[in-house]
Design an enzyme around this catalytic site. Structure first.
Site, mmCIF file in Angstrom:
data_model
loop_
_atom_site.group_PDB
_atom_site.id
_atom_site.type_symbol
_atom_site.label_atom_id
_atom_site.label_comp_id
_atom_site.label_asym_id
_atom_site.label_seq_id
_atom_site.Cartn_x
_atom_site.Cartn_y
_atom_site.Cartn_z
ATOM 1 N N CYS A 137 -2.407 -7.055 5.452
ATOM 2 C CA CYS A 137 -2.057 -8.120 5.026
ATOM 3 C C CYS A 137 -1.110 -8.610 6.199
ATOM 4 C CB CYS A 137 -1.330 -7.703 4.111
ATOM 5 S SG CYS A 137 -2.284 -6.368 2.919
ATOM 6 N N GLU A 171 0.716 -1.228 -0.014
ATOM 7 C CA GLU A 171 -0.026 0.042 0.186
ATOM 8 C C GLU A 171 0.606 1.553 -0.085
ATOM 9 O OE1 GLU A 171 -2.559 0.529 3.132
ATOM 10 O OE2 GLU A 171 -3.920 -2.361 2.592
HETATM 11 C C1 UGA Z 1 2.734 -6.349 2.492
HETATM 12 C C2 UGA Z 1 3.729 -6.670 1.730
HETATM 13 O O1 UGA Z 1 4.905 -6.038 2.150
HETATM 14 C C3 UGA Z 1 3.683 -6.612 0.438
HETATM 15 O O2 UGA Z 1 4.489 -7.268 -0.742
HETATM 16 C C4 UGA Z 1 2.263 -7.744 0.147
HETATM 17 O O3 UGA Z 1 2.116 -7.615 -1.118
HETATM 18 C C5 UGA Z 1 1.020 -6.812 0.981
HETATM 19 O O4 UGA Z 1 1.748 -7.236 2.156
HETATM 20 C C6 UGA Z 1 0.014 -8.077 0.922
HETATM 21 O O5 UGA Z 1 -0.787 -8.990 1.098
HETATM 22 O O6 UGA Z 1 -0.575 -7.256 0.457
HETATM 23 P P1 UGA Z 1 1.085 -3.984 3.322
HETATM 24 O O7 UGA Z 1 0.452 -4.380 4.105
HETATM 25 O O8 UGA Z 1 1.065 -3.061 2.670
HETATM 26 O O9 UGA Z 1 2.217 -4.835 2.755
HETATM 27 O O10 UGA Z 1 2.594 -3.412 3.979
HETATM 28 P P2 UGA Z 1 4.388 -2.675 4.139
HETATM 29 O O11 UGA Z 1 5.260 -1.900 3.369
HETATM 30 O O12 UGA Z 1 5.415 -4.748 4.018
HETATM 31 O O13 UGA Z 1 4.265 -2.806 6.305
HETATM 32 C C7 UGA Z 1 3.863 -3.679 7.278
HETATM 33 C C8 UGA Z 1 3.702 -2.970 8.597
HETATM 34 O O14 UGA Z 1 5.341 -3.901 8.752
HETATM 35 C C9 UGA Z 1 3.815 -2.017 9.071
HETATM 36 O O15 UGA Z 1 2.927 -1.214 9.790
HETATM 37 C C10 UGA Z 1 5.178 -1.166 9.081
HETATM 38 O O16 UGA Z 1 4.971 0.026 9.609
HETATM 39 C C11 UGA Z 1 6.156 -2.535 9.746
HETATM 40 N N1 UGA Z 1 7.756 -2.339 9.707
HETATM 41 C C12 UGA Z 1 7.825 -2.715 8.355
HETATM 42 C C13 UGA Z 1 8.301 -2.395 10.402
HETATM 43 O O17 UGA Z 1 7.176 -1.951 11.489
HETATM 44 N N2 UGA Z 1 9.216 -2.369 10.194
HETATM 45 C C14 UGA Z 1 10.061 -2.848 9.019
HETATM 46 O O18 UGA Z 1 10.952 -2.435 9.283
HETATM 47 C C15 UGA Z 1 9.622 -2.732 7.785
#
Ligand code: UGA
Length: 449
Positions: free
Chosen positions: A279, A156
């Site tokens: 997700c 997203e």
């Molecule tokens: C995630 C995956 O990254 C995508 O590849 C996948 O297609 C998608 O889910 C899905 O299943 O449709 P998204 O949910 O948009 O994408 O979010 P991310 O950017 O992956 O972040 C997820 C969470 O992890 C956020 O709350 C973010 O703040 C947290 N995060 C991320 C951390 O706490 N630490 C990090 O180092 C990275």
């Protein structure tokens, strides 16, 4: 090609818009009639960078249309992308009723053979059930349905860029003709022959996406395996952060060195409040459920989930340590969205923090560049501010809950002059502890002294 997209949420709209922009003719449908009416009128029901622009361009070129009549969309496409929601049930199991409903609709409405592609994130073996439902409910045994799985890896906030510049395109198929059809659908992306809105058409020369042909079950598993691994990585970094606090090390120094090893990689090692969104939490849960159902021990994932839930408790330990009594205190919560660059608040760690603060009797002032209107509907009792400095005025503490770039750039000298007490508890490790202390702040973060 003529393509149909069923489900106009984040995944469906981005898929439909990008495939239309890549040159296909796309018909989209959704059971939400208001959503379709809005799209037909040229509106965009969700916020996603570049989406409005490519929807407008595809519309102008006459390559995208919308209908609330599912049968019309089903009959229009040679291939149909299923992009409906698969929310979690109480047990963690994915609720596949929307997929089942769509399968029955396709079987009943199709007049010609179709390639039916699951794009929604689904547990392994859904393809088999989908195939079974399509033939069981078909009214004409001469119409053949082929099923394929084509998981999306869109994040997203950067979904349009991710669609046009994927690392890999995974297609799980039953026969070579389905793989050939999917390769044709993705040919403009594989050959980079589309107008890229992210780079204004001039994309940097980079690696080409790999087109991977697998079985349907492998494709289904790949999606869950990827999201779960990334969640695991975040939880791993969070445990390292806890350890760093106990022994006086710095989590950023540790994870940076870890990330320079190409076998580990530097992304998704940021410690803090943990992962949220629609997700990771649901996919991890569904993967645990699936493994248990087939008798495979996935304890490692249960631990990752437990660590993630504990992040909120760890944050409250810091709040209590710093503030002592929360009741009656004025607290500024900076960030509501589950991550930066989105207005999505589903399973957002920030909302857990807000809930806890309200339960303890705090007066919560908040700001978020995109997510305030969605949050207002759930928490009308919060005080909302467009300007972060207004949220910080007279606050006893500032809590950082989302990693927005605009928060990174805040002038804390100015903010300090407005706050009742110069206290920052940073759930996303946005600032340098030394710099904050030099500005006279009491500053707490994760895994750093
Ligand atoms: C995630 C995956 O990254 C995508 O590849 C996948 O297609 C998608 O889910 C899905 O299943 O449709 P998204 O949910 O948009 O994408 O979010 P991310 O950017 O992956 O972040 C997820 C969470 O992890 C956020 O709350 C973010 O703040 C947290 N995060 C991320 C951390 O706490 N630490 C990090 O180092 C990275």
């Amino acid at each position: 090609m003529r393509l149909s997209v069923i489900g106009c949420g984040y995944v469906g709209l981005v898929t439909g818009a990008c495939l239309a922009e890549a040159g296909h003719e796309v018909v989209c449908t959704d059971i939400d009639r208001d959503r379709i009416a809005k799209l037909q009128a040229g509106g965009v029901p969700i916020y996603e960078e570049h989406l409005e622009e490519i929807l407008a361009s595809a519309r102008k070129a006459g390559r995208i249309s919308y209908t609330a009549v599912a049968g019309e969309a089903i009959r229009a496409g040679e291939a149909i992308f299923i992009c409906v929601g698969t929310p979690p049930k109480e047990s963690g199991e994915a609720d596949l009723s929307a997929i089942d409903h769509v399968a029955r609709q396709i079987a009943a409405e199709a007049k010609t053979p179709k390639l039916v592609i699951e794009k929604s994130t689904v547990p392994a073996r859904t393809g088999l059930e989908l195939s079974r439902a399509l033939s069981a409910y078909s009214r004409n045994s001469n119409i053949k349905f082929r099923v394929a799985s084509n998981p999306e890896f869109l994040r997203e906030g950067t979904a349009v860029g991710d669609f046009f510049h994927p690392d890999r395109i995974v297609v799980g198929v039953e026969d070579p003709s389905s793989a050939a059809e999917l390769r044709e659908i993705y040919r403009p992306i594989l050959e980079k022959s589309f107008r890229c809105p992210v780079h204004d058409g001039a994309c940097p020369a980079g690696q080409k996406a790999e087109f991977l042909v697998t079985t349907i079950s492998s494709a289904e598993l790949i999606k869950h395996a990827c999201n779960s691994f990334l969640a695991l990585k975040i939880s791993y970094a969070n445990v390292i952060a806890d350890l760093c606090e106990k022994i006086g090390a710095n989590v950023e120094e540790v994870t940076r060195a870890m990330g320079l090893d190409p076998r580990i990689g530097g992304q998704f090692l940021n410690a803090g409040l943990g992962y949220g969104g629609f997700c990771f939490p649901k996919d991890v849960q569904a993967f645990i459920y699936l493994a248990a159902k087939v008798g495979v021990d996935f304890d490692i994932l249960k631990a990752a989930e437990r660590v993630n839930k504990q992040r909120i408790e760890r944050f409250f330990e810091k709040i209590h340590q710093a503030l002592w009594v929360v009741k009656g205190k004025r607290i500024a919560v900076l960030g509501l969205a589950f991550k930066a660059n989105t207005d999505d608040i589903r399973f957002a760690p920030a909302l857990e923090v807000v809930k806890g603060l309200l339960q303890e009797g705090a007066i919560v002032h908040t700001t978020d560049p995109e997510a305030m209107s969605r949050t207002k509907a759930l928490f009308p009792e919060l005080h909302y501010h467009e300007d972060p400095y207004d949220a910080l005025r007279d606050a006893d503490a500032a809590l950082i809950c989302t990693e927005w770039d605009s928060f990174r750039k805040l002038d804390w000298q100015r903010a300090g002059g407005l706050m009742a007490r110069k206290l920052v508890i940073d759930g996303r490790n946005l600032y340098s502890p030394q710099e904050m202390r030099n500005l006279g702040f009491e500053y707490y973060s994760f895994g750093r002294e």
